[in-house]
Design a protein around this motif. Structure first.
Motif, PDB file in Angstrom:
ATOM      1  N   LYS A   6       0.896  -1.185   0.000  1.00 29.37           N
ATOM      2  CA  LYS A   6       0.000   0.000   0.000  1.00 29.37           C
ATOM      3  C   LYS A   6       0.917   1.213   0.000  1.00 29.37           C
ATOM      4  O   LYS A   6       1.553   1.510   1.023  1.00 29.37           O
ATOM      5  N   ILE A   7       1.016   1.864  -1.144  1.00 26.97           N
ATOM      6  CA  ILE A   7       2.020   2.935  -1.293  1.00 26.97           C
ATOM      7  C   ILE A   7       1.349   4.285  -1.502  1.00 26.97           C
ATOM      8  O   ILE A   7       0.388   4.407  -2.274  1.00 26.97           O
ATOM      9  N   TRP A   8       1.878   5.304  -0.822  1.00 27.04           N
ATOM     10  CA  TRP A   8       1.375   6.665  -0.980  1.00 27.04           C
ATOM     11  C   TRP A   8       1.819   7.204  -2.341  1.00 27.04           C
ATOM     12  O   TRP A   8       3.000   7.249  -2.643  1.00 27.04           O
ATOM     13  N   PHE A  19      -3.416   6.388  -1.171  1.00 20.25           N
ATOM     14  CA  PHE A  19      -2.740   5.090  -1.209  1.00 20.25           C
ATOM     15  C   PHE A  19      -3.180   4.302  -2.443  1.00 20.25           C
ATOM     16  O   PHE A  19      -4.346   4.341  -2.821  1.00 20.25           O
ATOM     17  N   GLU A  20      -2.232   3.599  -3.069  1.00 20.15           N
ATOM     18  CA  GLU A  20      -2.562   2.652  -4.142  1.00 20.15           C
ATOM     19  C   GLU A  20      -1.926   1.315  -3.787  1.00 20.15           C
ATOM     20  O   GLU A  20      -0.857   1.272  -3.166  1.00 20.15           O
ATOM     21  N   SER A  21      -2.592   0.237  -4.175  1.00 20.51           N
ATOM     22  CA  SER A  21      -2.091  -1.100  -3.840  1.00 20.51           C
ATOM     23  C   SER A  21      -1.417  -1.757  -5.031  1.00 20.51           C
ATOM     24  O   SER A  21      -1.870  -1.620  -6.174  1.00 20.51           O
ATOM     25  N   THR A  98       2.531  -1.168   4.404  1.00 18.87           N
ATOM     26  CA  THR A  98       2.125   0.216   4.122  1.00 18.87           C
ATOM     27  C   THR A  98       3.376   1.103   4.062  1.00 18.87           C
ATOM     28  O   THR A  98       4.196   1.102   4.990  1.00 18.87           O
ATOM     29  N   GLU A 100       4.815   4.976   3.392  1.00 18.12           N
ATOM     30  CA  GLU A 100       4.471   6.403   3.311  1.00 18.12           C
ATOM     31  C   GLU A 100       5.737   7.253   3.328  1.00 18.12           C
ATOM     32  O   GLU A 100       6.783   6.800   3.814  1.00 18.12           O
TER      33      GLU A 100
END
Ligand code: FES
Length: 247
Positions: A6-8, A19-21, A98, A100
């Motif tokens: 899950k990246i910002w 966020f995109e997965s 995750t 960020e």
């Protein structure tokens, strides 16, 4: 190993991020965290998609460029390690991770996971120069320094300026960074010459740039990849007070 990331993602400083997965598969346990992101970016480029922007340089824990919040921790699940020194074996197979950028008002996001840490450079510049004679090789024994002082100075000088301290602090305080810089010179006779001016100038610049106040939570010490002690903050406070009293 397989992971869901899950990246910002944020197009630029003015855009609102989200966020995109992404899935990454067949990752060796001995892949470093940044190599895993390289693999993801390779896949994204082959799919004609925009790769994820993230900071890095030395990939050896020296430069402090790799600054990521991973699963809510600065530099991820390792003590005394920068993001580039984290390996995928630290995570469970199948985990959702995750990722960020630093979350700190003084470090605005430039794109995706890249933030502008120029505020730290400005504090360093405010610290100014050190009066030492250069050009020739100095005699190593010309200025005797007690081993304990040299060790403390070197411990403080280990700071890589990554920004984890300010990004972790609930007040957004940069005190550990400033303390490390002031303390590494304050413990050496060479650093005493401009000591008072340096402490005042760096603290003033830190305040001017909007970093918060230190309330001694110790979060900075806990997340510092170089495990720099908050004892240096006490020294900074002493240096600052002494300089103010001199005024
Ligand atoms: S890339 Fe230099 S410390 Fe991580």
């Amino acid at each position: 190993m397989n992971f869901t990331l899950k990246i910002w993602r944020q197009k630029d400083a003015k855009s609102q991020g989200a966020f995109e997965s992404y899935k990454v598969e067949n990752i060796s346990a001995d892949t470093s965290f940044l190599e895993m992101l390289d693999i993801l970016n390779n896949d994204l480029v082959h799919q004609g998609k925009e790769p994820v922007a993230f900071d890095h340089d030395c990939r050896e824990g020296i430069c402090g460029m790799c600054s990521l919040h991973i699963d809510g921790r600065a530099h991820g699940p390792g003590d005394g390690a920068t993001t580039c020194q984290i390996y995928m074996r630290k995570f469970k197979d199948g985990a959702t991770i995750t990722i960020e950028p630093w979350r700190s008002a003084a470090f605005p996001v430039i794109k995706d996971l890249v933030v502008n840490r120029g505020a730290y450079d400005q504090i360093l510049q405010a610290g100014g120069f050190v009066s030492v004679r250069t050009n020739s090789v100095p005699d190593g024994n010309a200025i005797p320094i007690a081993k304990a002082d040299a060790d403390e100075s070197m411990d403080a000088a280990a700071c890589v300026g990554c920004g984890a301290c300010a990004a972790t602090c609930k007040n957004g305080s940069a005190m550990l960074f400033v303390a490390a810089r002031v303390s590494s010179l304050a413990k050496l006779p060479q650093g005493r010459v401009e000591g008072a001016r340096r402490a005042k100038a760096m603290v003033a610049k830190m305040d001017e740039l909007g970093f918060g106040n230190c309330t001694n939570t110790g979060a900075c010490q806990a997340e510092c990849p170089k495990q720099i002690s908050i004892a240096h903050i006490a020294r900074l406070n002493r240096e600052f007070l002494a300089a103010k009293l001199e005024d």
